[in-house]
Structure formats: structure tokens, C-alpha cells
Scaffold this active site. Sequence first.
Site, short mmCIF file in Angstrom:
data_model
loop_
_atom_site.label_atom_id
_atom_site.label_comp_id
_atom_site.label_asym_id
_atom_site.label_seq_id
_atom_site.Cartn_x
_atom_site.Cartn_y
_atom_site.Cartn_z
N ARG A 1 6.52 3.19 10.12
CA ARG A 1 6.85 3.94 8.88
C ARG A 1 7.42 2.75 8.10
NH1 ARG A 1 7.52 10.15 6.99
NH2 ARG A 1 8.86 8.76 5.91
N GLU B 1 -6.63 -4.91 5.95
CA GLU B 1 -5.01 -4.52 6.29
C GLU B 1 -4.51 -5.62 7.85
OE1 GLU B 1 -4.90 0.05 5.55
OE2 GLU B 1 -6.55 -0.64 6.54
N GLU C 1 -14.67 1.39 3.37
CA GLU C 1 -13.08 1.50 4.37
C GLU C 1 -13.34 0.60 5.65
OE1 GLU C 1 -10.69 2.99 7.49
OE2 GLU C 1 -11.09 3.29 5.37
N LYS D 1 2.99 3.24 7.42
CA LYS D 1 2.20 4.07 7.72
C LYS D 1 2.08 5.18 6.67
CE LYS D 1 -0.87 6.23 10.04
NZ LYS D 1 -2.10 5.32 10.84
N ASN E 1 15.08 7.06 2.97
CA ASN E 1 14.27 6.51 2.70
C ASN E 1 13.84 7.58 1.10
OD1 ASN E 1 10.93 6.72 2.68
ND2 ASN E 1 11.13 8.33 3.80
N GLY E 2 13.11 6.62 0.20
CA GLY E 2 13.00 6.50 -0.91
C GLY E 2 13.59 6.15 -2.40
N HIS F 1 -25.58 -7.27 -9.54
CA HIS F 1 -24.90 -7.18 -10.97
C HIS F 1 -23.41 -8.26 -11.37
CE1 HIS F 1 -27.76 -4.06 -12.57
NE2 HIS F 1 -27.89 -3.69 -11.79
N CYS G 1 10.18 4.59 4.90
CA CYS G 1 11.57 4.64 5.53
C CYS G 1 11.78 5.36 6.70
CB CYS G 1 13.13 4.01 5.15
SG CYS G 1 12.76 2.64 4.46
N TRP H 1 11.59 0.06 5.09
CA TRP H 1 10.50 -0.63 4.20
C TRP H 1 10.77 -1.05 3.21
CZ3 TRP H 1 7.26 0.27 -0.16
CH2 TRP H 1 5.96 -0.17 0.06
N LYS I 1 -10.31 -1.87 6.28
CA LYS I 1 -9.40 -2.49 7.63
C LYS I 1 -9.51 -3.39 7.72
CE LYS I 1 -8.67 1.76 9.46
NZ LYS I 1 -8.36 1.95 7.56
#
Length: 613
Positions: free
Chosen positions: A27, A493, A486, A608, A100-101, A509, A2, A74, A490
Site C-alpha cells: 500500500r 508498471e 492492459e 496497491k 491515511n488520506g 492515424h 498508506c 505512500w 503491465k
Amino acid sequence: MCGIVGYIGPQNATPIIMNGLKKLEYRGYDSAGIAVLENDKIEIRRDAGKLERLSQLVQESPVTGNIGIGHTRWATHGEPNTRNAHPHLGMTGDVVVVHNGIVENFSILRDELESEGVVFQSETDSEVIVHLIERYLSGGGNITTAVQKALLHLKGAHGIVVMSRIEPDKIIAARIGNAGGVVIGQGKDEMYIASDLPAILEHTREMIFLESRQMAVVNREGVEVLTLEGKGIQPEVHNIPWDPVSAEKGEYRHFMHKEIHEQVRSLTETIAGRVDYELGSIQLPSLNVSPAMVKEISKIFIIACGTASYAGMVGKVLIERIARIPVEVEIGSEFRYQDPIVDEKMVVLAISQSGETADTLAAMEEGRRKGATLWSIVNAIGSQAMRIADGYISMQVGPEIGVASTKAYTAPLVDLYMLAILLGELRGTIDENQRRQLVDDLRLVPDLAGRCLDKENEVKLVADNLLEVQNALYLGRGINMPTAYEGALKLKEISYIHAEGYPAGEMKHGPIALIDSGLPVVVIAPRDPWYEKMINQIEQAKTRGGRVIAVATEGDQQILSQADHVLNVPDTPWMLSPVTTVIPLQLLAYHIAAQRGLDVDQPRNLAKSVTVE
């Protein structure tokens, strides 16, 4: 995870806090709120959804005062609704908290408080904090002591900021554990508090970073830092060089687009001052290494999460090939639970943009406990991962606001390349000619990145053809296998298209069963040591009707004749090729998401900096 902002001083706190929250919305953006002391009363405005809803609420119902705190959330405990939005006000109306936590023992604390008559107004774990503080205030204590006593009950990692109507001349901030970063900004007769630098950087460059189990009593004139047990601490004041203008979008529609284009500059600054082209050597003084120490290294564990872990996979190839040191890449959230075999001859190297990723910091602690040397590659100056490390490399990319990392992916690729060269030189695994060639290749990097960006229109045309797809497969080998991971990440996301990165040699496979005319197959196939193998993968995909998008070296006629679409990159030394091959994949994901009308900078369910487990 947060975002937190606080202010005390002669100005109206509301616009300062709202502006700071806007800079921290990356965040978390499930809900937001603000608390301001106005006419001896704590006034709260909060709402679910993105910050613009709170902004509208504050405009409709203004609040003015010289001290206040704010929060963008968040969600972890409780739905992302107005009831669960921060700040949380105590039953007496005297104390308000933002947090935050995760309070790991909140169920026990909630039951205990309810048995004492406390009525909870939310479903959040955070609300227990304000009620614990009020418990200790009811006995006649002061706010500082009450906060100290309350925080000693909490398990987990936290960043906490408290304001009280009873003592209106101070704000108290605290940090517990390796999550929930708290930074105190010093102004002239005013002070700022934030969970991350961009929120207050336009107001001051003088910053104090709280360490775990420290709290700050902040008033207009300054700050007193204490341990949770009450021992005074003399904090170090850091001068932060970031330019706040660089945290603005400027001409770009999205921060992510801006940050993709900033890579020429960020790569230039990553290299600058660290390369002596005349001597053909790398200089990383903040790593604090000696030839004797480096020669004793038996293994390096690269610890990271998400995008950073893919950079670490590239680093494994580089360090093992150049310095001949065994490297294992471990996901931060798994490392400490595996009882890893670590000793004093090993290095734990953490990679983190924020330097506050909870899982990565916990892995560093595990390495420290077992005697390893700690290194970090980190972007946020003064962050926890930088401070607790024995040596570090700064990414030098400046603030990265977009949730999907771009320039903070390519910078550590170059950092790891330079680290590999330095380690190889100190261990004697490369001779002078090899070293000079590797170093000289670094000259090319910014220009090569710029040439990739010059082809953006070509990438956009390919994106136009992929707007309706639901799935995609990304394939790579060798040093560009992580590029496939990556690139797929992207796309997932920011476009919400299911995409899977896979080692190309493993396609037969299992994943080859997925290939048909409806599945785009993105292959990373520059002219590197794995090129011929990738040609075979293209042929296999085409034979089964797949639609192939190839990232290839410009001028490659063979791939041009086989692939449906080609994303050209300039000819690049293969050890540096992940820097160039990822840029068209960043642009591809960006343009697909932007053209689908999605929120590129703040994709759903993501934030983030992941400062909770």
C-alpha cells in the site's frame, strides 16, 4: 493508500505490528514507523525507505509494550523522508497519530495552529491531526472527546488511528469519507486494527468495518463504535473466510508471479457456485436483481480506474452484445466532474479490487445522488464498494499482494461475462440455445488459463530478447483492444519501459510513424471476429521494419510465418479470449522486469490501493 496496523492486548505489540506492516507494504513504501507505549512513554521508531530499514532500526533499538500503532507511507504531502514518516507525536508527547488520506484544508489548519504556538516537526498534512487532538486535551477533556472534536475540523477522506499515554488502555480509530478503510479485528482479550485485511487475518477472522464518520474506541475486551457526533452504533461483525497462508509467496520469488499462476484456481472459484450447467443458467444472488428491474435498465455506466477500467471495456462489449444494454465505460476520477446524465433507470457498476479506490467510490456516490442503482464487482470482502452497493459480485480471488494486478483482472472478465448472460436471460435477448452455449463455454476457462501458463518458458525466451528495449507499442481490436491497453500497462508498471496500448485500426492515424526496427510491436491476434484486420496490422508493421510479437491462437501458421515472435494461446471462444490473451502479456512483463532486477511487487511511485485523489 498508506498502511496502518494497531494492537492492544497481552502480547508484545512490536512484532505483531511489524508483521502486519509487512503484509501492507504494497500500500506504500516511501517510509515506515511504529509507536509503542513502553514504561508510560510513547516510543517511536521510524525511517525513510522500505520496511526493511525500519526492521533494522527496531532490531538495533528494540521497543516493547502491549499497545502500539504502525504505518507504512505512500507520500502525498512532504518528501518521503524520516522527518515526514508516521507516526506523528504531539508537542506534549502524550498523543501519537497515524493517518491515511489527505487533509484537504491542512494549510488553513496549520496556519491556525501555528498562530496558537504549535511548532510543526514535519511537512505533512497529517501532523495537524495530532496537534488538533492535543488542543482539545489541554482543556482537561478525555481522549475520545478530544479526537471527536479534532476530526470535525478535517476536510477530505481519512483513516486515522490515535494512541495516548494519558489513557493507555485504548486505541481510537476513525474513518471519514470513502477513502482510508479501517477494519477492527476481534481476538480473545486482544484487539487488532488495520487499513486492510491481510495485516491481521492470521490473528482473527472476526472483523468490524468502520463506515464513514464512525470512530471506534478499542480496548482489550472489545470495541465501542460511535459516530463523530457521539451516537452509539451497533456494528456488524463479519467472519472473513480468506486463508492467511494464501497471502504468502510460498515457492515463488515474487507475489506477482505467484498470483499469475493462481489464476487457474481464482477463475475456478469465480465460476464455482454461480453456474448451473444442467440448466444452462447463471446465478448471482448477491446482485439482488429481478426480471422487472433488469428490463427497465436504460444504460449501464461501468466505473473503474487503471486495470479495472480495461476489464470494464471488455464488459461493455459483452453486455452490449449479449444483453443489448447500452454501456459507457468511465474513468472514476472523471465521472463525477462531468455532470453525467444519470437517472433512476440507469445502473452505475463499479469495478475495484480493493473496494476502497477513492475515485471509484466518489463516482458511486455521484450515481447514488442522481438516483441510479449501484452495483459493484469487488475483491475485498466487506469493503466500502461492496457495502454501499445495491448488489455486488465478489471476485473470489483472495488477497492480491502484488501492486500490478493480475488475477484481479481476469476474474472480473469472467464476472462480466456471467453478468452479461444473466442480464440477457432476464431481458430475453438470448434464446435458450444461445444461453446454454455461452454458459457451457465457461467450463473451459480454468483449463485454458492453465494451458497458457504451461507455455511460460516460451514467453520467458521472448522476454530475453526485449530486456534492452526502451519503448513498445501494443495493438488490439474489438474485445481484445483492452488487452493491448492492459498489456502495455503491465510493462510500464513493473519494468519502467514506456509502452503504449492503441486500437490497431487507429495505427495509421499517427502511431505508425513510430515504427522502425527498434520498436517492438505487440499485436493481440487470436482467431476472433477481428482476426483478418489484425493480420493486416502485422503486415503494415513488418513492412516498416517493426519487430512483431504476436499473441496468437496455437497452430496459426499464417502468423507464425509473419511475426518475429509468437506467444501462443489455446483456441478460446472469442467472448472469453481476453482471459487467455492477457496471461502471456502478464508473464512477458513479469519476466522482463524480473530479469532487469527490478522490484516487481513494489514498483516505484505506485501503491496497491489508491485511497486518495
